[in-house]
Design a protein around this motif. Structure first.
Motif, PDB file in Angstrom:
ATOM      1  N   THR A  41       0.821  -1.222   0.000  1.00 41.59           N
ATOM      2  CA  THR A  41       0.000   0.000   0.000  1.00 41.59           C
ATOM      3  C   THR A  41       0.855   1.273   0.000  1.00 41.59           C
ATOM      4  N   LEU A  42       2.170   1.135   0.192  1.00 42.37           N
ATOM      5  CA  LEU A  42       3.049   2.316   0.113  1.00 42.37           C
ATOM      6  C   LEU A  42       3.240   2.689  -1.353  1.00 42.37           C
ATOM      7  N   PRO A  43       3.064   3.978  -1.693  1.00 47.40           N
ATOM      8  CA  PRO A  43       3.084   4.348  -3.121  1.00 47.40           C
ATOM      9  C   PRO A  43       4.391   4.014  -3.831  1.00 47.40           C
ATOM     10  N   THR A  44       5.524   4.033  -3.106  1.00 49.39           N
ATOM     11  CA  THR A  44       6.796   3.783  -3.808  1.00 49.39           C
ATOM     12  C   THR A  44       7.308   2.354  -3.597  1.00 49.39           C
ATOM     13  N   TYR A  45       6.447   1.477  -3.090  1.00 50.35           N
ATOM     14  CA  TYR A  45       6.909   0.096  -2.869  1.00 50.35           C
ATOM     15  C   TYR A  45       7.132  -0.647  -4.192  1.00 50.35           C
ATOM     16  N   ARG A  46       8.285  -1.234  -4.351  1.00 50.05           N
ATOM     17  CA  ARG A  46       8.586  -2.192  -5.433  1.00 50.05           C
ATOM     18  C   ARG A  46       9.530  -3.219  -4.827  1.00 50.05           C
ATOM     19  N   PRO A  47       9.425  -4.476  -5.212  1.00 48.09           N
ATOM     20  CA  PRO A  47      10.458  -5.424  -4.770  1.00 48.09           C
ATOM     21  C   PRO A  47      11.826  -4.972  -5.288  1.00 48.09           C
ATOM     22  N   THR A  48      12.853  -5.113  -4.482  1.00 50.50           N
ATOM     23  CA  THR A  48      14.206  -4.765  -4.954  1.00 50.50           C
ATOM     24  C   THR A  48      14.734  -5.902  -5.841  1.00 50.50           C
ATOM     25  N   PRO A  49      15.705  -5.592  -6.695  1.00 48.48           N
ATOM     26  CA  PRO A  49      16.189  -6.632  -7.618  1.00 48.48           C
ATOM     27  C   PRO A  49      16.916  -7.779  -6.903  1.00 48.48           C
ATOM     28  N   LEU A  50      16.729  -8.972  -7.434  1.00 49.56           N
ATOM     29  CA  LEU A  50      17.545 -10.131  -7.043  1.00 49.56           C
ATOM     30  C   LEU A  50      18.380 -10.472  -8.269  1.00 49.56           C
ATOM     31  N   ILE A  51      19.688 -10.409  -8.108  1.00 49.55           N
ATOM     32  CA  ILE A  51      20.567 -10.527  -9.280  1.00 49.55           C
ATOM     33  C   ILE A  51      21.411 -11.802  -9.163  1.00 49.55           C
ATOM     34  N   ALA A  52      21.436 -12.577 -10.240  1.00 49.74           N
ATOM     35  CA  ALA A  52      22.262 -13.803 -10.255  1.00 49.74           C
ATOM     36  C   ALA A  52      23.696 -13.430 -10.640  1.00 49.74           C
ATOM     37  N   LEU A  53      24.653 -13.947  -9.870  1.00 41.73           N
ATOM     38  CA  LEU A  53      26.071 -13.706 -10.182  1.00 41.73           C
ATOM     39  C   LEU A  53      26.688 -15.042 -10.613  1.00 41.73           C
ATOM     40  N   ASP A  54      26.359 -15.449 -11.841  1.00 44.61           N
ATOM     41  CA  ASP A  54      26.760 -16.788 -12.295  1.00 44.61           C
ATOM     42  C   ASP A  54      28.272 -16.898 -12.498  1.00 44.61           C
ATOM     43  N   GLN A  55      28.866 -15.817 -12.984  1.00 50.27           N
ATOM     44  CA  GLN A  55      30.312 -15.869 -13.231  1.00 50.27           C
ATOM     45  C   GLN A  55      31.082 -15.919 -11.913  1.00 50.27           C
ATOM     46  N   THR A  90       2.159   0.968  12.302  1.00 51.23           N
ATOM     47  CA  THR A  90       1.401   0.182  13.294  1.00 51.23           C
ATOM     48  C   THR A  90       1.286   0.964  14.601  1.00 51.23           C
ATOM     49  N   THR A  91       2.374   1.645  14.981  1.00 49.80           N
ATOM     50  CA  THR A  91       2.361   2.398  16.247  1.00 49.80           C
ATOM     51  C   THR A  91       1.344   3.533  16.184  1.00 49.80           C
ATOM     52  N   LEU A  92       1.348   4.278  15.089  1.00 52.52           N
ATOM     53  CA  LEU A  92       0.408   5.402  14.977  1.00 52.52           C
ATOM     54  C   LEU A  92      -1.027   4.898  14.816  1.00 52.52           C
ATOM     55  N   ALA A  93      -1.195   3.796  14.104  1.00 51.76           N
ATOM     56  CA  ALA A  93      -2.554   3.232  13.944  1.00 51.76           C
ATOM     57  C   ALA A  93      -3.110   2.830  15.309  1.00 51.76           C
ATOM     58  N   LEU A 102      -4.115  -2.740   8.276  1.00 56.24           N
ATOM     59  CA  LEU A 102      -3.181  -1.626   8.172  1.00 56.24           C
ATOM     60  C   LEU A 102      -2.981  -1.272   6.696  1.00 56.24           C
ATOM     61  N   ASP A 103      -3.247   0.005   6.390  1.00 58.04           N
ATOM     62  CA  ASP A 103      -3.183   0.427   4.982  1.00 58.04           C
ATOM     63  C   ASP A 103      -2.632   1.855   4.961  1.00 58.04           C
ATOM     64  N   PHE A 104      -1.553   2.062   4.254  1.00 60.05           N
ATOM     65  CA  PHE A 104      -0.914   3.374   4.276  1.00 60.05           C
ATOM     66  C   PHE A 104      -1.845   4.485   3.785  1.00 60.05           C
ATOM     67  N   THR A 105      -2.702   4.176   2.842  1.00 60.59           N
ATOM     68  CA  THR A 105      -3.559   5.228   2.269  1.00 60.59           C
ATOM     69  C   THR A 105      -4.520   5.800   3.328  1.00 60.59           C
ATOM     70  N   ALA A 106      -4.820   5.012   4.376  1.00 64.25           N
ATOM     71  CA  ALA A 106      -5.733   5.502   5.429  1.00 64.25           C
ATOM     72  C   ALA A 106      -5.126   6.684   6.187  1.00 64.25           C
ATOM     73  N   PHE A 107      -3.799   6.829   6.132  1.00 63.32           N
ATOM     74  CA  PHE A 107      -3.156   7.921   6.873  1.00 63.32           C
ATOM     75  C   PHE A 107      -3.342   9.277   6.180  1.00 63.32           C
ATOM     76  N   SER A 108      -3.951   9.285   4.991  1.00 64.27           N
ATOM     77  CA  SER A 108      -4.146  10.582   4.324  1.00 64.27           C
ATOM     78  C   SER A 108      -5.489  11.226   4.697  1.00 64.27           C
ATOM     79  N   GLN A 109      -6.312  10.537   5.507  1.00 62.63           N
ATOM     80  CA  GLN A 109      -7.576  11.164   5.936  1.00 62.63           C
ATOM     81  C   GLN A 109      -7.264  12.435   6.742  1.00 62.63           C
TER      82      GLN A 109
END
Ligand SMILES: Cc1ncc(COP(=O)(O)O)c(C=O)c1O
Length: 406
Positions: A41-55, A90-93, A102-109
């Motif tokens: 629910t965080l606007p900038t959330y993306r999974p970070t890259p997992l990179i294979a180092l085969d060499q 969680t603490t502020l909620a 728990l949903d981040f967008t609810a904090f914009s009310q």
């Protein structure tokens, strides 16, 4: 005499049956899914890259290597935003009686934002956790104050101030800053968002550890059907390493991958305590002088200690040279492995693995940990170049020697 770059303690107890089972239920599968849903629910959330180092895997004679690149986390250049976001929200909620889930967008009310504007978050940090708390405060519209140890570089202060946080350097080390932040929270009615726990202050550090669970859950999903055999994780107070260890215990029990805890030699309280029998904590005092700023912690978080001493397979005490070697390895890989920008704490996992596989002095440790052609290793790179000047100097020195392939 050659300098010893790495000391290793194999925790034989980790795989033995034992009646004592420290609390790991906070990392149960259904809880992990709840936390991941929050992060989504965080606007900038993306999974970070997992990179294979085969060499690199071929060069070192192991089966496969992957690296989880946390420099891409929320534009914070380090993994810490996962824990800070979950703990703060969680603490502020709870404080504002907000209904689940728990949903981040609810904090914009408007009602919520108005109440939050009167709140100050306070924490002690070597830099990255403080920046993450200041980032959260900025998004929610409250104030933040971060206490940092003597000698903190300007780039780390700037990272906090960019988010409107107040950055205060104290005359003491990281552990002194933690005590000072706790006192300020008590005296001034601030919310303490600390990633290390002590008796009577456990709930928020546990939520921070829970936030970190998303990192491993993402990585395992990215690996598909392959389960790593080994994880190499950097360790300061041990909240990250213990969080990942708890995940492994809760999800895989006896079939879990082996986890190697890596500390800076100048602040190796886990390693020292385990060497001394693992019954009590032996804190490291003084300047804790290491280039791995995020690992400069002389006292473990209590739950981290309980979890890691029981379940972690090995404790490594690594000199700064290994962090630097890791930075160069990742910046100038052998093609076709892609280059990765990793700061000192991020790169030490790679530096340690390379050293363990290539040095004669670590033959026993290699054998004990079962590192070889069948191994599938997950390295956690926890930060990018959070000290850009030092990063440039470390990597350029290598470049100037003409040893690079780029
Ligand atoms: C980049 C980085 N890596 C690793 C760590 C270690 O995390 P923990 O203190 O939870 O052991 C830190 C802590 O500040 C950090 O900033």
């Amino acid at each position: 005499m050659a300098t010893i770059l790495l000391n290793l303690f194999d925790n034989l107890r980790a795989r033995q049956p034992s009646p004592d089972a420290p609390h790991t239920a906070f990392a149960a599968p259904e809880t992990v899914q709840h936390i991941r849903r929050f992060h989504h629910t965080l606007p900038t959330y993306r999974p970070t890259p997992l990179i294979a180092l085969d060499q690199l895997a071929r060069t070192l004679g192991v089966g496969r290597i992957w690296i989880k690149d946390e420099s891409k986390r929320f534009d914070l250049n380090a993994f810490k935003g996962l824990g800070a976001s979950y703990a703060v929200c969680t603490t502020l909620a709870d404080h504002l009686d907000m209904p689940p889930p728990l949903d981040f967008t609810a904090f914009s009310q408007p009602r919520i934002r108005k109440a939050i504007a009167a709140i100050t978050l306070v924490t002690a940090s070597d830099g990255n956790h403080g920046a993450a708390v200041a980032w959260m405060a900025a998004q929610l519209g409250c104030r933040s104050k971060v206490l940092l140890p003597r000698g903190t570089i300007t780039a780390r202060l700037d990272a906090i101030r960019t988010f409107g946080g107040q950055a205060i350097v104290i005359d003491g080390n990281y552990d002194d800053a933690v005590r000072r932040a706790a006192r300020q929270a008590d005296d001034q009615g601030h919310f303490l968002i600390q990633d290390t726990a002590w008796e009577g202050y456990e709930a928020i550090p546990e939520r921070i550890m829970q936030g970190y669970l998303t990192l491993l859950d993402e990585a395992l999903a990215q690996m598909g059907d392959t389960l790593p055999t080994h994880l190499f994780v950097p360790c300061g107070v041990g909240a990250l390493a213990a969080s990942l260890q708890a995940y492994l215990v809760e999800h895989f029990a006896d079939q879990r991958p082996r986890l190697v805890v890596i500390e800076a030699a100048a602040a190796d309280c886990y390693y020292r305590s385990m060497r001394a029998g693992g019954r009590e904590i032996i804190p490291v005092k003084g300047e804790l002088a290491t280039r791995m700023a995020g690992l400069a912690c002389g006292e473990p978080t209590r739950p981290g200690w309980e979890i890691l001493r029981r379940y972690a397979d090995a404790f490594a005490s690594a000199r700064d040279d290994l962090a630097e070697a890791g930075m160069r390895r990742l910046a100038f890989p052998h093609p076709p492995d892609p280059p990765i920008e990793a700061g000192e704490c991020g790169a030490v996992s790679t530096g340690c693995l390379c050293h363990m596989m290539q040095s004669e002095t670590t033959q026993d440790g290699r054998k004990q940990l079962g590192l070889g052609p069948e191994s599938h290793i997950l390295l956690i790179s926890t930060e990018g170049a959070t000290d850009p000047d030092a990063y440039r100097k470390t990597v350029r020195r290598f470049n100037d020697n003409g040893s690079t392939g780029r």
